[in-house]
Motif scaffolding. Sequence first.
Motif, PDB file in Angstrom:
ATOM      1  N   PHE A 364       0.826  -1.209   0.000  1.00 49.14           N
ATOM      2  CA  PHE A 364       0.000   0.000   0.000  1.00 49.14           C
ATOM      3  C   PHE A 364       0.860   1.258   0.000  1.00 49.14           C
ATOM      4  N   PHE A 367      -0.411   6.840   2.112  1.00 47.22           N
ATOM      5  CA  PHE A 367      -1.731   7.338   2.498  1.00 47.22           C
ATOM      6  C   PHE A 367      -2.625   6.196   2.971  1.00 47.22           C
ATOM      7  N   VAL A 368      -2.639   5.098   2.249  1.00 50.79           N
ATOM      8  CA  VAL A 368      -3.472   3.951   2.629  1.00 50.79           C
ATOM      9  C   VAL A 368      -2.970   3.354   3.948  1.00 50.79           C
ATOM     10  N   GLU A 369      -1.643   3.308   4.121  1.00 55.02           N
ATOM     11  CA  GLU A 369      -1.088   2.841   5.395  1.00 55.02           C
ATOM     12  C   GLU A 369      -1.618   3.665   6.568  1.00 55.02           C
ATOM     13  N   LEU A 371      -4.202   5.621   6.631  1.00 53.29           N
ATOM     14  CA  LEU A 371      -5.648   5.506   6.761  1.00 53.29           C
ATOM     15  C   LEU A 371      -6.030   4.233   7.510  1.00 53.29           C
ATOM     16  N   ILE A 372      -5.369   3.129   7.182  1.00 53.98           N
ATOM     17  CA  ILE A 372      -5.656   1.861   7.864  1.00 53.98           C
ATOM     18  C   ILE A 372      -5.364   1.980   9.361  1.00 53.98           C
ATOM     19  N   THR A 449      -5.708  13.655   3.344  1.00 52.03           N
ATOM     20  CA  THR A 449      -6.146  13.626   1.939  1.00 52.03           C
ATOM     21  C   THR A 449      -5.447  14.708   1.125  1.00 52.03           C
TER      22      THR A 449
END
Length: 528
Positions: A364, A367-369, A371-372, A449
């Motif tokens: 990932f 950002f996805v890291e 977010l998780i 974001t």
Amino acid sequence: MSPIKIIPKKKKNPKYKREEPIAVDDYMSDEEFQSIDRVLDKNVTYLKSKLGESGDIIIRNIQPHPRLKMVVIYIDGLSGAQQIQDSVIKSVMEWSEKYIEEEHHSDFISILGDSIMTIGDIGYCEQFSELFSAILSGDSAILVDGYKRAVIAKTKDPNKRDVTEPKTQSVVRGPQEGFTEDIRTNTSLIRRKIKSVDVRVECNLIGRFTQTDVSIMYVKGIASEDIIGEVRRRLSEIDIDGILESAYIEELIQDSTLSPFPTIFNSERPDVIAAGLLEGRVAILVDGTPFVLLVPVVFPQFFQSAEDYYQRSDFGIIRLLRYVAFFFALLSPSLFIAIKTFHQELIPTPLMITLAAQREGVPFPAFVEALIMEVTFEILREAGIRMPKAVGQAISIVGALVIGQAAVEAGFVTPAMVIVVAITAISTFVFPAYNLAIAVRGLRFVFMTLAATFGLFGVTVGLFIMVIHLCSLRSFGIPYMSPIAPYNQSDQRDSIFHLPLKWLKTRPRLINQTNLTRQQTIKKSPDE
């Protein structure tokens, strides 16, 4: 019809010999039935019809004299049964017959309230609306056959939660007492702090069904009349079914509904509210909640703790640490995402090599890291709050450690991201005001974001927009960012920094315009 108090025994009125209850509909409609009638049976029938024969409505018939009939009406559980028995019923049953035999006593209701009953607080009413409001609040009403007035005895149940230590705003040094759910206990806690004849309490009933007691409290001569008038106006405009907590009032009178930042301060500490009153603010107390509202509020107030004034002055070092924690909680994930995604040149080469090695096998983007991990931590935080106290704290701490370690070993996130998210989460607990932490938690995802989309440029634009928004807010007419914007030199002594108390000689200038002097300079004698 003559009052029964002066009717001799040889005179009898046949109207008082009805044995069957009188139907309300036989006399007048519900709209017309507003005033208490002379006929006791008629009043009792109307009360039963309106209250629906509820099992907790107690209507106690009393006849201390053959020519006198009366009833005591109260709600079981709201009123103190022992207090009613000792101060109302027993007093009436043990009275002397001289109050009936002496014909010059034309107002028996006043005699009953002023001379016979031993209860501390007595009132009178002539309308059923006032009577219903009294008994539904825990008071008891006494109706007497032949009279169009009722006696209201203040017999609210004295059983309530004891004053205990505040749970949301604890301090190491300072008073260890917090507000309770009883509004009169709360006003007394404030009056213990401010023993002044200038303290004012104005009471209101808000809520069509709940009829909640809402009081405003201020110090006359210190609080601005404009602010007091604005508070009165906003409260008077509330028309809602019920008020169950002070948050209802907060949302209905706040200046900006769409802003994530709170424009009303709340606290469960009497010393914090008392300090606000001495600065010229107005407190709003709501029955049934230990949280008291304070208006107007400014942004630096959310970083001030009661303990700042109880320890020796550190010139604002601890308070400055809270501002640093604010930026950590707001920007740490977004700055890490922006630098790692768009601005790798800002990272030292040895650290960049380490971070690149950590990302090997992680599928990932940054950002996805983030977010998780952020969503997972928010879930754990909510679970820790909602679960029973015995296991909630253990679940939140152990869950964060286990899930973080498992996520790293599984290759979902990098160890560096776990550290960033942990620092961010810990920083949110530094704020003395919990409602500010909620606003920061929401804005954090917005900045993440922006960082993932535009890099540091997006974060910078977001900060500009946030600052402009903060400067545009007002709280009951007071600029939200004062004394920073508009800048006030004298009020800087207790905003970002906290100077010693002997230097804080004036109250906040924008909040208070009439009585600015907080303390006088003591002139020393030449011998000293």
